[in-house]
Write a protein that holds these residues in place. Structure first.
Motif, mmCIF file in Angstrom:
data_model
loop_
_atom_site.group_PDB
_atom_site.id
_atom_site.type_symbol
_atom_site.label_atom_id
_atom_site.label_comp_id
_atom_site.label_asym_id
_atom_site.label_seq_id
_atom_site.Cartn_x
_atom_site.Cartn_y
_atom_site.Cartn_z
ATOM 1 N N UNK A 1 30.417 -30.337 -8.564
ATOM 2 C CA UNK A 1 29.184 -29.608 -8.821
ATOM 3 C C UNK A 1 29.037 -28.558 -8.248
ATOM 4 N N UNK A 2 28.362 -27.408 -8.908
ATOM 5 C CA UNK A 2 28.040 -26.263 -8.145
ATOM 6 C C UNK A 2 27.129 -26.431 -7.171
ATOM 7 N N UNK A 3 26.080 -27.457 -7.589
ATOM 8 C CA UNK A 3 24.659 -27.443 -7.240
ATOM 9 C C UNK A 3 24.637 -28.580 -5.825
ATOM 10 N N UNK A 4 25.508 -29.598 -5.929
ATOM 11 C CA UNK A 4 25.366 -30.616 -5.166
ATOM 12 C C UNK A 4 25.476 -30.337 -3.298
ATOM 13 N N UNK A 5 24.619 -31.161 -2.841
ATOM 14 C CA UNK A 5 24.540 -31.124 -1.447
ATOM 15 C C UNK A 5 24.798 -32.563 -0.835
ATOM 16 N N UNK A 6 25.796 -32.576 -0.043
ATOM 17 C CA UNK A 6 26.166 -33.858 0.528
ATOM 18 C C UNK A 6 25.743 -34.138 1.944
ATOM 19 N N UNK B 1 26.370 -37.619 -1.798
ATOM 20 C CA UNK B 1 25.517 -36.722 -2.268
ATOM 21 C C UNK B 1 24.077 -36.964 -1.950
ATOM 22 N N UNK B 2 23.236 -36.031 -1.776
ATOM 23 C CA UNK B 2 21.693 -36.501 -1.400
ATOM 24 C C UNK B 2 20.920 -35.847 -2.722
ATOM 25 N N UNK B 3 20.434 -36.608 -3.421
ATOM 26 C CA UNK B 3 19.429 -36.012 -4.588
ATOM 27 C C UNK B 3 18.332 -35.254 -3.954
ATOM 28 N N UNK C 1 25.498 -24.668 -0.916
ATOM 29 C CA UNK C 1 25.827 -25.883 -0.183
ATOM 30 C C UNK C 1 26.705 -25.602 1.249
ATOM 31 N N UNK C 2 27.814 -24.824 0.946
ATOM 32 C CA UNK C 2 28.477 -24.467 2.162
ATOM 33 C C UNK C 2 27.488 -23.743 3.231
ATOM 34 N N UNK C 3 26.778 -22.876 2.879
ATOM 35 C CA UNK C 3 25.868 -22.394 3.816
ATOM 36 C C UNK C 3 24.905 -23.297 4.382
ATOM 37 N N UNK C 4 24.347 -24.245 3.735
ATOM 38 C CA UNK C 4 23.916 -25.313 4.568
ATOM 39 C C UNK C 4 24.328 -26.091 5.636
#
Length: 573
Positions: free
Chosen positions: A76-81, A308-310, A327-330
């Motif tokens: 996913x391009x938008x997922x943050x884990x 992944x965190x909703x 997500x990588x920046x996060x």
């Protein structure tokens, strides 16, 4: 699967050049979105690390390492884990039984399981999970996380119990015996700021504001509050010291539970992210692959299992993210915070983190969705309530298994009710009224509608066994949607019972796929050899008329004759 096929499939799961094409569209907006998510994720990572039992450092490490790996390799391009509340629910009993090294081993094993699932292309099947199960365990997780925060919110450090609700009850009893209002007041204040602030300005990082204010109060006011404690100014050195091949068998159930939860929560989060955007579609198998690699990497640095965190993914989408760069920046931003502000982060009160998680649990539960499901059908309400109750009383994996099991039983019951055995009138054709009356007295045609499988087979057998004393029974099979081994066996039993009563049974319109099942179980073989299976109903009716008007019977009325010999006699001149 051949080694070459496995290699090709794994290569297809790796990042492709097209994955990063979106980065060039708006890198500035992605960088801002990543920084925004990092601000929101910092207190959550600390809180979930503490709640897991491995400490705040483990939560930060997980957010950095797993967040970066999943961002690069995920689907996913938008997922943050990173660390999540649902995962801590599964990890707490693992920590209690096997300690910190057991958790690291479980995370690595779960990562391998996720990679196997991705190579086997099983990610797409998560979409079939019933909505009441999802909502039930989400609400249950929220309650469990809230109960986990009770000791920290009350300032009780030595609460005990086998289950989370028992620990919470023990903490309340100890607090009543020796009340200490400062931690409770801080936890409630932080939660209130987050909840009220989210309604006032949904895009602002009120969790960070509340935690910073609480830390300042703890430093300035003369109150005794437990703190996070010292954190290293950087990531721990990588180590494989936790690996213990001899513990694989003991830890496997926990690893499977962690893998199941990681797969479920990640794919649900990706689906939610897709629904919040236009044109974005995640690859479920690549998402599992990315989560598997993330859970392999995190334990090497001392991190807990991740998913992944909703909540963080939703913040990422609302902040305008459009590529993996956000997500990588996060993850990079959180690493910078660890390097620069570790001493300051260590001064945060545990009660403040408890307040963050209490507010998070409130926002996890969609009351409107729960009310709608409860009002929908009794079956949906039962599945939701059972999943919720088992999540709180036992554990998440058992809850999902119970919820899915009950949902399947209810669904099968509903499908079985659509199966019907209906008597249909015979076509009068060119026969006189006298001949038609004779045919009606000796020929019965039944149409089978819907599925003929184990859940509906017993009812079918009872109905067909009640056929009156006639010479010929025509079973019209063209509308049978599916048939399984049990349905075929029951059909064979019904045919045998009728034949023993001297009744000829004809089948018509059997679909090729159904014919294979019937033949494999020896149901249609005898009838086909005796010429009693017909491609369509008209030809079966014509044959039945010759039997009825000819007056012949396939076996003696007492039922002692051989059914096959009787059927052959009918087929004769």
């Amino acid at each position: 699967m051949s080694p070459a096929a496995i290699r090709d499939r794994v290569l297809g799961l790796l990042p492709q050049r097209a994955d990063w094409a979106a980065v060039r569209r708006s890198p500035g907006r992605d960088l801002i979105a990543g920084l925004t998510v990092a601000v929101v994720a910092l207190p959550l990572a600390l809180a979930f690390g503490v709640t897991s039992g491995l400490g705040a450092e483990a939560g930060l490490v997980t957010a950095v390492v797993a967040g970066a790996v999943a961002a690069v390799f995920g689907g996913s391009n938008l997922q943050v884990s990173g660390p999540t509340g649902a995962m801590t629910v599964v990890l707490v009993p693992v920590v209690q039984r096997f300690g910190a090294t057991g958790v690291l081993m479980v995370g690595a094993m779960a990562g391998l399981v996720l990679i196997v699932l991705s190579v086997a292309r099983l990610g797409r099947y998560v979409r079939y999970l019933p909505v009441p199960v999802i909502e039930g365990f989400t609400a249950g997780i929220a309650v469990v996380i809230a109960l986990q925060q009770v000791p920290a919110a009350l300032g009780v450090a030595d609460a005990h119990g086998e289950r989370v609700w028992a620990v919470a009850a023990d903490a309340v009893a100890r607090f009543v015996a020796r009340p200490h209002p400062a931690p409770l007041a801080m936890a409630v204040a932080v939660a209130a700021v987050m909840l009220v602030g989210a309604r006032w300005r949904p895009g602002w990082p009120f969790s960070l504001v509340a935690v910073a204010a609480a830390t300042a109060v703890a430093e300035l006011a003369p109150v005794d509050l437990a703190r996070i404690g010292a954190l290293p100014a950087g990531l721990p050195a990588p180590s494989l010291g936790f690996l213990d091949p001899g513990a694989v068998g003991v830890l496997l159930p926990s690893a499977l539970a962690v893998a199941a939860l990681a797969a479920l929560e990640s794919l649900l989060s990706a689906t939610v992210a897709d629904g919040m955007t236009v044109g974005e579609r995640h690859d479920p198998d690549r998402e599992l692959f990315g989560q598997g690699l993330a859970n392999l990497a995190a334990p090497v640095f001392g991190g807990i299992p991740a998913t992944a965190a909703i909540a963080r993914t939703a913040v990422n989408v609302r902040a305008g993210a459009s590529s993996k760069l956000a997500a990588l920046t996060h993850a990079v931003a959180l690493a910078g915070i660890v390097l620069v502000a570790a001493p300051l982060v260590g001064r945060i009160p545990l009660a403040a983190l408890a307040g963050v998680l209490l507010a998070t649990t409130v926002r996890m539960v969609e009351a409107g969705s729960l009310r709608a499901l409860v009002r929908a059908t009794r079956g949906d309400a039962l599945v939701l309530v059972l999943t919720f109750a088992v999540t709180v009383a036992l554990d998440l994996v058992t809850a999902v298994a119970v919820g899915v099991g009950v949902a399947v039983v209810i669904a099968l019951r509903a499908v079985a009710r659509t199966a019907r055995l209906e008597r249909v009138p015979l076509d009068r054709g060119e026969h006189s009224a006298e001949e038609h009356a004779l045919l009606a007295d000796h020929i019965v045609a039944y149409r089978l509608d819907g599925p003929l499988f184990f859940a509906a087979a017993h009812t079918f057998l009872l109905q067909l066994s009640d056929v009156a004393d006639v010479r010929v029974v025509i079973l019209r099979m063209s509308r049978v949607s599916t048939i399984d081994a049990t349905g075929a066996q029951v059909l064979g039993d019904a045919v045998l019972r009728l034949q023993r009563r001297g009744i000829t049974v004809l089948l018509s319109g059997v679909a090729p796929g159904h014919d294979q099942v019937l033949s494999a179980l020896g149901v249609a073989g005898q009838l086909r050899r005796d010429g009693l299976v017909f491609p369509d109903t008209p030809s079966a009716i014509r044959y039945a008329r010759t039997v009825a008007l000819g007056g012949a019977r396939p076996a003696d009325p007492a039922g002692h004759g051989d059914a096959r010999r009787g059927a052959s006699a009918v087929a004769g001149p």
